[in-house]
Design an enzyme around this catalytic site. Structure first.
Site, PDB file in Angstrom:
ATOM      1  N   ASN A 172       7.005  -9.929  13.687  1.00 11.34           N
ATOM      2  CA  ASN A 172       5.458  -8.682  13.871  1.00 11.34           C
ATOM      3  C   ASN A 172       5.526  -8.861  15.252  1.00 11.34           C
ATOM      4  O   ASN A 172       5.077  -9.135  16.167  1.00 11.34           O
ATOM      5  CB  ASN A 172       4.485  -9.975  13.115  1.00 11.34           C
ATOM      6  CG  ASN A 172       4.046 -11.374  13.132  1.00 11.34           C
ATOM      7  OD1 ASN A 172       5.320 -11.438  13.298  1.00 11.34           O
ATOM      8  ND2 ASN A 172       2.380 -11.182  13.281  1.00 11.34           N
ATOM      9  N   GLU A 203       1.932  -7.170  17.056  1.00 10.60           N
ATOM     10  CA  GLU A 203       0.813  -5.865  16.645  1.00 10.60           C
ATOM     11  C   GLU A 203       0.458  -5.155  18.135  1.00 10.60           C
ATOM     12  O   GLU A 203       1.059  -5.686  18.742  1.00 10.60           O
ATOM     13  CB  GLU A 203      -0.122  -7.190  16.543  1.00 10.60           C
ATOM     14  CG  GLU A 203      -0.191  -8.445  15.394  1.00 10.60           C
ATOM     15  CD  GLU A 203      -1.266  -9.889  15.406  1.00 10.60           C
ATOM     16  OE1 GLU A 203      -0.793 -10.478  14.345  1.00 10.60           O
ATOM     17  OE2 GLU A 203      -2.131 -10.225  16.570  1.00 10.60           O
ATOM     18  N   GLU A 263       9.011  -8.084   8.592  1.00  8.48           N
ATOM     19  CA  GLU A 263       9.594  -6.751   7.568  1.00  8.48           C
ATOM     20  C   GLU A 263      10.463  -6.146   7.192  1.00  8.48           C
ATOM     21  O   GLU A 263      11.692  -5.282   7.884  1.00  8.48           O
ATOM     22  CB  GLU A 263       9.722  -7.604   6.119  1.00  8.48           C
ATOM     23  CG  GLU A 263       9.775  -9.012   5.961  1.00  8.48           C
ATOM     24  CD  GLU A 263       7.817  -8.834   5.541  1.00  8.48           C
ATOM     25  OE1 GLU A 263       7.811  -9.825   4.886  1.00  8.48           O
ATOM     26  OE2 GLU A 263       7.200  -8.943   6.982  1.00  8.48           O
ATOM     27  N   CYS A 295       3.857  -8.292   2.125  1.00  9.98           N
ATOM     28  CA  CYS A 295       2.638  -7.268   2.395  1.00  9.98           C
ATOM     29  C   CYS A 295       3.136  -6.695   1.228  1.00  9.98           C
ATOM     30  O   CYS A 295       4.395  -6.044   0.731  1.00  9.98           O
ATOM     31  CB  CYS A 295       1.854  -7.312   2.899  1.00  9.98           C
ATOM     32  SG  CYS A 295       2.898  -5.274   4.148  1.00  9.98           S
ATOM     33  N   CYS A 301       5.696  -3.904   3.131  1.00  9.50           N
ATOM     34  CA  CYS A 301       6.950  -4.150   3.391  1.00  9.50           C
ATOM     35  C   CYS A 301       7.674  -4.099   1.701  1.00  9.50           C
ATOM     36  O   CYS A 301       8.610  -3.335   2.312  1.00  9.50           O
ATOM     37  CB  CYS A 301       6.757  -5.548   4.023  1.00  9.50           C
ATOM     38  SG  CYS A 301       6.085  -5.528   5.670  1.00  9.50           S
TER      39      CYS A 301
END
Length: 129
Positions: A40, A42, A53, A84, A87
């Site tokens: 990830n 951010e 992902e 999530c 994703c």
């Protein structure tokens, strides 16, 4: 421990998570055994953040792959994190419902799902026609 889970754990060190401090790694295996990883990333504008992902599947697709067998997801907390909803929808664009999704629960425990279990009745090209 599954090599795919290990790859998802290892890529977490590259995560950029100054806001959540919640690193996530993903490892996506193609049908022919090649593995693509993502973490990830951010952004202060949270809607511009990238999920692990998404990064993994983008790398695989960019390299010409369209057939996938397994995805492993791991967080720094080893809390069994699942992809999530956003994703899951992205994965469904490129993966069949039988894609195996491995979620790292720590201490060698791994929860296993299929994409279809995580996202039943997905929005697809057929849905939009």
């Amino acid at each position: 421990m599954d090599d795919l889970i290990d790859a998802a754990r290892e890529i977490q060190t590259d995560a950029h998570v100054p806001y959540s401090e919640y690193p996530v790694g993903a490892a996506l295996e193609t049908e022919d055994g090649e593995v693509f990883v993502g973490c990830n990333l951010e952004n202060a504008n949270f809607s511009n953040s990238l999920h692990a992902e998404e990064v993994a599947i983008a790398e695989a697709v960019k390299n010409g792959h369209r057939d996938f067998s397994r995805l492993a997801v791991s967080s720094g907390r080893r809390d069994g994190v699942t992809p999530c909803g956003m994703c899951r929808q992205t994965l469904s664009e490129f993966c069949d419902g039988d894609l195996v999704v491995l979620c790292d629960e720590g201490d060698g425990d791994v929860a296993e799902y299929t994409l279809e279990e995580l996202l039943p009745n997905t929005i697809s090209q057929e849905t939009l026609e």
